[in-house]
Design a protein around this motif. Structure first.
Motif, short mmCIF file in Angstrom:
data_model
loop_
_atom_site.label_atom_id
_atom_site.label_comp_id
_atom_site.label_asym_id
_atom_site.label_seq_id
_atom_site.Cartn_x
_atom_site.Cartn_y
_atom_site.Cartn_z
N SER A 1 -7.34 -7.17 4.77
CA SER A 1 -6.26 -6.19 4.74
C SER A 1 -6.51 -5.12 5.79
O SER A 1 -7.63 -4.66 5.97
CB SER A 1 -6.13 -5.55 3.35
OG SER A 1 -7.29 -4.79 3.10
N ARG B 1 -5.31 3.93 3.62
CA ARG B 1 -4.61 3.19 2.56
C ARG B 1 -4.03 1.91 3.15
O ARG B 1 -3.74 1.84 4.34
CB ARG B 1 -3.48 4.02 1.98
CG ARG B 1 -3.94 5.27 1.30
CD ARG B 1 -2.84 5.98 0.59
NE ARG B 1 -1.58 5.91 1.30
CZ ARG B 1 -0.63 6.81 1.22
NH1 ARG B 1 -0.79 7.85 0.47
NH2 ARG B 1 0.49 6.68 1.89
N ASP B 2 -3.86 0.92 2.29
CA ASP B 2 -3.21 -0.31 2.72
C ASP B 2 -1.74 -0.04 2.97
O ASP B 2 -1.09 0.67 2.20
CB ASP B 2 -3.33 -1.40 1.64
CG ASP B 2 -4.75 -1.91 1.51
OD1 ASP B 2 -5.48 -1.86 2.51
OD2 ASP B 2 -5.11 -2.37 0.42
N ASN C 1 2.08 -0.59 2.71
CA ASN C 1 2.88 -1.23 1.67
C ASN C 1 4.18 -1.67 2.30
O ASN C 1 5.03 -0.86 2.64
CB ASN C 1 3.14 -0.25 0.52
CG ASN C 1 3.76 -0.95 -0.66
OD1 ASN C 1 4.52 -1.89 -0.50
ND2 ASN C 1 3.45 -0.47 -1.84
N ARG C 2 4.34 -2.96 2.49
CA ARG C 2 5.52 -3.50 3.17
C ARG C 2 6.81 -3.21 2.40
O ARG C 2 7.84 -2.99 3.01
CB ARG C 2 5.37 -4.99 3.39
CG ARG C 2 4.31 -5.33 4.40
CD ARG C 2 4.32 -6.82 4.70
NE ARG C 2 3.29 -7.16 5.62
CZ ARG C 2 3.48 -7.28 6.93
NH1 ARG C 2 4.66 -7.06 7.43
NH2 ARG C 2 2.49 -7.61 7.72
N ILE D 1 7.53 -0.51 0.61
CA ILE D 1 7.91 0.87 0.90
C ILE D 1 8.46 0.96 2.32
O ILE D 1 9.47 1.63 2.57
CB ILE D 1 6.72 1.84 0.71
CG1 ILE D 1 6.23 1.83 -0.73
CG2 ILE D 1 7.08 3.24 1.17
CD1 ILE D 1 7.26 2.28 -1.74
N GLU D 2 7.82 0.29 3.27
CA GLU D 2 8.30 0.30 4.66
C GLU D 2 9.71 -0.27 4.74
O GLU D 2 10.57 0.27 5.43
CB GLU D 2 7.36 -0.49 5.56
CG GLU D 2 6.01 0.17 5.75
CD GLU D 2 5.02 -0.72 6.49
OE1 GLU D 2 5.39 -1.84 6.89
OE2 GLU D 2 3.87 -0.29 6.65
N ARG E 1 9.84 3.44 -6.80
CA ARG E 1 8.55 4.03 -7.16
C ARG E 1 8.06 3.45 -8.49
O ARG E 1 6.89 3.07 -8.62
CB ARG E 1 8.69 5.54 -7.25
CG ARG E 1 7.37 6.27 -7.45
CD ARG E 1 7.51 7.80 -7.54
NE ARG E 1 8.49 8.35 -6.63
CZ ARG E 1 9.65 8.90 -7.01
NH1 ARG E 1 9.96 8.99 -8.29
NH2 ARG E 1 10.48 9.40 -6.12
N VAL F 1 6.92 -0.20 -8.07
CA VAL F 1 5.63 -0.30 -7.40
C VAL F 1 4.52 0.11 -8.35
O VAL F 1 3.48 -0.56 -8.44
CB VAL F 1 5.62 0.58 -6.12
CG1 VAL F 1 4.23 0.70 -5.54
CG2 VAL F 1 6.58 -0.02 -5.08
N LEU G 1 1.45 -2.26 -9.53
CA LEU G 1 0.05 -1.88 -9.35
C LEU G 1 -0.69 -1.84 -10.69
O LEU G 1 -1.85 -2.27 -10.78
CB LEU G 1 -0.04 -0.52 -8.66
CG LEU G 1 0.40 -0.49 -7.19
CD1 LEU G 1 0.40 0.93 -6.67
CD2 LEU G 1 -0.47 -1.40 -6.34
#
Length: 114
Positions: A2, A9-10, A12-13, A15-16, A97, A100, A104
């Motif tokens: 990753s 932070r990783d 987040n596709r 959110i993008e 939100r 996600v 998680l």
């Protein structure tokens, strides 16, 4: 495996993608607002049309009332649409939100066995 962003932070596709969708929607809304004719364009056009046709009595009154109502109601309609759009955007952000956070939490509850 990753990639880490500058913030550690990783990425987040999801959110993008949501942010890109919201930006595109905002741009579309801005373009739609820009394409709305100016009040002076509407009034001049209707005045030219009314002068060319020379409507008698009641028809002239009806055309004047219609013109005045449209001029007064269009800005109010635009305000209402903007308010609804803002509420929908807030609701979309909240829903994303929550989705996600749920994903998680589920991932933490059932970690992959590597």
């Amino acid at each position: 495996m990753s990639e880490k962003t500058g913030e550690g932070r990783d990425p987040n596709r999801l959110i993008e993608r949501v942010d890109a969708l919201i930006r595109r929607q905002q741009e579309d809304s801005r373009r739609a607002v820009e394409e709305v004719p100016l009040l002076t364009e509407i009034v001049e056009h209707e005045a030219d049309a009314a002068a060319a046709e020379a409507l008698p009595g009641e028809k002239t009154l009806a055309a004047d009332i219609e013109r005045v109502l449209v001029v007064r109601l269009v800005p109010e309609l635009n305000k209402q649409i903007a308010a609804l759009r803002t509420e929908l955007e807030k609701e979309l952000r909240r829903s994303v939100r929550e989705a996600v956070e749920h994903a998680l939490a589920a991932r933490k509850a059932k970690p992959d066995k590597n």
